[in-house]
Design an enzyme around this catalytic site. Structure first.
Site, PDB file in Angstrom:
ATOM      1  N   ALA A 140      -8.279  -4.570   6.149  1.00 50.74           N
ATOM      2  CA  ALA A 140      -7.943  -5.914   6.630  1.00 50.74           C
ATOM      3  C   ALA A 140      -8.012  -6.884   5.473  1.00 50.74           C
ATOM      4  CB  ALA A 140      -8.925  -6.348   7.726  1.00 50.74           C
ATOM      5  N   TYR A 141      -7.351  -8.012   5.663  1.00 51.85           N
ATOM      6  CA  TYR A 141      -7.515  -9.145   4.752  1.00 51.85           C
ATOM      7  C   TYR A 141      -8.747  -9.878   5.275  1.00 51.85           C
ATOM      8  CZ  TYR A 141      -6.407 -13.287   1.990  1.00 51.85           C
ATOM      9  OH  TYR A 141      -6.453 -14.332   1.100  1.00 51.85           O
ATOM     10  N   THR A 142      -9.892  -9.751   4.581  1.00 52.91           N
ATOM     11  CA  THR A 142     -11.163 -10.219   5.153  1.00 52.91           C
ATOM     12  C   THR A 142     -11.745 -11.466   4.474  1.00 52.91           C
ATOM     13  OG1 THR A 142     -12.328  -8.631   3.753  1.00 52.91           O
ATOM     14  CG2 THR A 142     -11.899  -7.958   6.018  1.00 52.91           C
TER      15      THR A 142
ATOM     16  N   GLY B 272     -13.682  -0.147   1.725  1.00 53.76           N
ATOM     17  CA  GLY B 272     -14.347  -1.317   2.300  1.00 53.76           C
ATOM     18  C   GLY B 272     -15.722  -0.946   2.846  1.00 53.76           C
ATOM     19  N   GLN B 273     -16.442  -1.947   3.319  1.00 58.77           N
ATOM     20  CA  GLN B 273     -17.794  -1.704   3.857  1.00 58.77           C
ATOM     21  C   GLN B 273     -17.750  -0.649   4.963  1.00 58.77           C
ATOM     22  OE1 GLN B 273     -20.559  -5.329   4.000  1.00 58.77           O
ATOM     23  NE2 GLN B 273     -18.697  -6.101   4.936  1.00 58.77           N
TER      24      GLN B 273
ATOM     25  N   ASP C  49     -15.191 -11.126  15.775  1.00 61.78           N
ATOM     26  CA  ASP C  49     -15.723 -12.211  16.620  1.00 61.78           C
ATOM     27  C   ASP C  49     -15.039 -13.545  16.303  1.00 61.78           C
ATOM     28  OD1 ASP C  49     -16.901 -11.973  14.062  1.00 61.78           O
ATOM     29  OD2 ASP C  49     -18.613 -13.214  14.648  1.00 61.78           O
TER      30      ASP C  49
ATOM     31  N   TYR D  36      -7.872 -16.728   9.368  1.00 59.40           N
ATOM     32  CA  TYR D  36      -8.293 -15.323   9.463  1.00 59.40           C
ATOM     33  C   TYR D  36      -8.356 -14.918  10.938  1.00 59.40           C
ATOM     34  CZ  TYR D  36     -11.658 -11.431   9.579  1.00 59.40           C
ATOM     35  OH  TYR D  36     -12.302 -10.250   9.830  1.00 59.40           O
TER      36      TYR D  36
ATOM     37  N   TRP E 124     -19.987  -9.885  11.869  1.00 60.58           N
ATOM     38  CA  TRP E 124     -20.947  -9.993  10.766  1.00 60.58           C
ATOM     39  C   TRP E 124     -21.333  -8.623  10.189  1.00 60.58           C
ATOM     40  CZ3 TRP E 124     -25.038 -14.383  11.870  1.00 60.58           C
ATOM     41  CH2 TRP E 124     -24.361 -15.588  12.112  1.00 60.58           C
TER      42      TRP E 124
HETATM   43  N1  NAP Z   1     -17.013  -8.215   7.174  1.00 61.94           N
HETATM   44  C1  NAP Z   1     -17.290  -8.823   8.332  1.00 61.94           C
HETATM   45  O1  NAP Z   1     -18.254  -9.604   8.436  1.00 61.94           O
HETATM   46  C2  NAP Z   1     -16.463  -8.542   9.566  1.00 61.94           C
HETATM   47  C3  NAP Z   1     -16.771  -9.226  10.745  1.00 61.94           C
HETATM   48  C4  NAP Z   1     -16.012  -8.973  11.881  1.00 61.94           C
HETATM   49  C5  NAP Z   1     -14.965  -8.070  11.841  1.00 61.94           C
HETATM   50  N2  NAP Z   1     -14.666  -7.442  10.674  1.00 61.94           N
HETATM   51  C6  NAP Z   1     -13.547  -6.496  10.673  1.00 61.94           C
HETATM   52  O2  NAP Z   1     -14.064  -5.201  10.449  1.00 61.94           O
HETATM   53  C7  NAP Z   1     -13.135  -4.427   9.696  1.00 61.94           C
HETATM   54  C8  NAP Z   1     -13.820  -3.879   8.445  1.00 61.94           C
HETATM   55  O3  NAP Z   1     -14.340  -4.961   7.685  1.00 61.94           O
HETATM   56  P1  NAP Z   1     -15.052  -4.728   6.269  1.00 61.94           P
HETATM   57  O4  NAP Z   1     -16.132  -5.743   6.159  1.00 61.94           O
HETATM   58  O5  NAP Z   1     -15.380  -3.278   6.098  1.00 61.94           O
HETATM   59  O6  NAP Z   1     -13.873  -5.149   5.295  1.00 61.94           O
HETATM   60  P2  NAP Z   1     -13.802  -5.015   3.704  1.00 61.94           P
HETATM   61  O7  NAP Z   1     -15.092  -4.527   3.159  1.00 61.94           O
HETATM   62  O8  NAP Z   1     -13.229  -6.292   3.197  1.00 61.94           O
HETATM   63  O9  NAP Z   1     -12.731  -3.853   3.524  1.00 61.94           O
HETATM   64  C9  NAP Z   1     -11.380  -4.046   3.820  1.00 61.94           C
HETATM   65  C10 NAP Z   1     -10.596  -2.992   3.076  1.00 61.94           C
HETATM   66  O10 NAP Z   1      -9.213  -3.226   3.350  1.00 61.94           O
HETATM   67  C11 NAP Z   1      -8.512  -3.126   2.111  1.00 61.94           C
HETATM   68  N3  NAP Z   1      -7.270  -3.878   2.126  1.00 61.94           N
HETATM   69  C12 NAP Z   1      -7.097  -5.219   2.062  1.00 61.94           C
HETATM   70  N4  NAP Z   1      -5.791  -5.520   2.026  1.00 61.94           N
HETATM   71  C13 NAP Z   1      -5.127  -4.334   2.072  1.00 61.94           C
HETATM   72  C14 NAP Z   1      -3.762  -3.990   2.034  1.00 61.94           C
HETATM   73  N5  NAP Z   1      -2.791  -4.908   1.949  1.00 61.94           N
HETATM   74  N6  NAP Z   1      -3.446  -2.682   2.102  1.00 61.94           N
HETATM   75  C15 NAP Z   1      -4.390  -1.741   2.167  1.00 61.94           C
HETATM   76  N7  NAP Z   1      -5.712  -1.995   2.200  1.00 61.94           N
HETATM   77  C16 NAP Z   1      -6.065  -3.291   2.137  1.00 61.94           C
HETATM   78  C17 NAP Z   1      -9.477  -3.709   1.097  1.00 61.94           C
HETATM   79  O11 NAP Z   1      -9.078  -3.343  -0.217  1.00 61.94           O
HETATM   80  P3  NAP Z   1      -9.399  -4.374  -1.414  1.00 61.94           P
HETATM   81  O12 NAP Z   1     -10.876  -4.562  -1.429  1.00 61.94           O
HETATM   82  O13 NAP Z   1      -8.849  -3.693  -2.618  1.00 61.94           O
HETATM   83  O14 NAP Z   1      -8.678  -5.637  -1.046  1.00 61.94           O
HETATM   84  C18 NAP Z   1     -10.783  -3.080   1.547  1.00 61.94           C
HETATM   85  O15 NAP Z   1     -10.976  -1.786   1.023  1.00 61.94           O
HETATM   86  C19 NAP Z   1     -11.953  -5.363   9.412  1.00 61.94           C
HETATM   87  O16 NAP Z   1     -10.989  -5.183  10.411  1.00 61.94           O
HETATM   88  C20 NAP Z   1     -12.547  -6.748   9.562  1.00 61.94           C
HETATM   89  O17 NAP Z   1     -11.557  -7.699   9.927  1.00 61.94           O
HETATM   90  C21 NAP Z   1     -15.402  -7.643   9.534  1.00 61.94           C
END
Ligand code: NAP
Length: 292
Positions: free
Chosen positions: A59-61, A10-11, A101, A124, A150
């Site tokens: 996470a499920y994002t 993930g990111q 957030d 979510y 974000w």
């Molecule tokens: N992105 C945002 O804007 C944002 C904002 C606030 C908070 N956050 C939080 O910050 C954290 C990191 O976010 P991110 O943007 O880096 O998320 P991301 O890029 O969507 O990465 C999430 C990772 O989790 C994996 N994943 C999803 N379902 C899974 C499962 N069942 N088992 C194992 N792995 C699984 C995904 O794999 P696949 O890609 O193969 O599904 C992906 O590699 C998360 O907790 C998110 O809720 C994100």
């Protein structure tokens, strides 16, 4: 020190794997090799690896899809983090988990503190709040929750890449100005996490135990999506590829999505800064550094 990182692709996970490699052995996994919705397999993984620290950026994002995949979002975001906290407690290790957030309704009008009431307005957000509660419900565990906002990187997906793509396709871009948050560079978030772990020196676990709890951790300041997009377009190192001539503010209702978004969900991160002595850069500085 052995670190288990779940969600390495993930990111944030991608940056964490690179930033944390100087802290010790990092065992990094992701879906589909590991599916954290499979709770027994998740427990087995943790007990097999026996990490001192478990990092969970997985996470499920997909905020809109979560409206229809409620059960899956609730297991991945709501149940699995609590299981991680339970297993790490058995090992005497620490969990560092990330939340959002979007646990807030967005009607406060100024930045949210950790003490503000969470009241999510989409599935979510509900699932992520359940995850926080499950982690904090494991009494006497060592758990830190970093609520962020974000998140962006240039590597995969996300708003910044979308904006750069639109700027190459559309002469007139319309971006919503009625959603405000704290844009957060995934690398900055990973580096801040690594610094927290390193603060404890040879006794990281004791340090993390002392600082267990919930923290806001995001880029400093606040921006609307419109302001964020304008800054990205301005700092684009390959401006000659852009065709965009005008960027116009728009309203969210012009782009209907399945999930409601909070109007104002910027995070006040002063608790994190004071507790760990780590200043968080203004969101615009991170954009400049990302763009080079
Ligand atoms: N992105 C945002 O804007 C944002 C904002 C606030 C908070 N956050 C939080 O910050 C954290 C990191 O976010 P991110 O943007 O880096 O998320 P991301 O890029 O969507 O990465 C999430 C990772 O989790 C994996 N994943 C999803 N379902 C899974 C499962 N069942 N088992 C194992 N792995 C699984 C995904 O794999 P696949 O890609 O193969 O599904 C992906 O590699 C998360 O907790 C998110 O809720 C994100």
């Amino acid at each position: 020190m052995r670190i288990l990182l779940i969600g390495k692709n993930g990111q944030l996970g991608w940056e964490l794997q690179r930033t944390c490699m100087t802290l010790g052995e990092v065992i990094a996994v992701d879906y589909p090799q590991v599916d954290i919705s499979q709770i027994n397999a998740l427990r087995d993984l943790i007990q097999t690896v026996k990490p001192h620290i478990l990092l969970n950026p997985a996470a499920y994002t997909n905020v809109d899809k979560a409206e229809n995949e409620v059960d899956l979002a609730r297991v991945v975001n709501g149940v699995a983090p609590g299981v991680m906290a339970e297993e790490m407690k058995k090992l005497g290790g620490a969990l560092i988990h990330y939340s959002t957030d979007y646990v807030f309704a967005g009607d406060k009008g100024i930045a949210y503190f950790e003490t503000d009431t969470a009241n999510p307005i989409n599935e979510y957000g509900i699932s992520k709040l359940e995850g926080e509660q499950a982690v904090l419900g494991v009494v006497d565990g060592i758990s830190l929750i970093f609520r962020t906002s974000w998140v962006y990187s240039l590597r995969i997906g996300g708003f910044v890449n979308k904006v750069l793509g639109w700027a190459r396709q559309q002469e007139v871009m319309r971006i919503v100005d009625d959603q405000t948050g704290s844009p957060t560079w995934a690398r900055m978030l990973a580096e801040a996490t690594a610094q927290v772990i390193a603060r404890g020196g040879n006794d990281s676990l004791a340090y993390l135990q002392q600082h267990s709890g919930l923290y806001h951790l995001a880029g400093a300041g606040a921006a609307s999506r419109y302001e964020w997009a304008c800054e990205v377009i301005e700092r684009d190192p390959n401006k000659e590829e852009q065709v965009v001539r005008q960027i116009l503010p728009a309203k969210s209702q012009e782009f209907p999505n399945p999930a409601h978004r909070p109007v104002y969900s910027a995070l006040d991160c002063s608790k994190f800064e004071k507790t760990f002595g780590i200043p968080l850069p203004d969101w615009k500085i991170s954009i400049r550094l990302l763009m080079g």
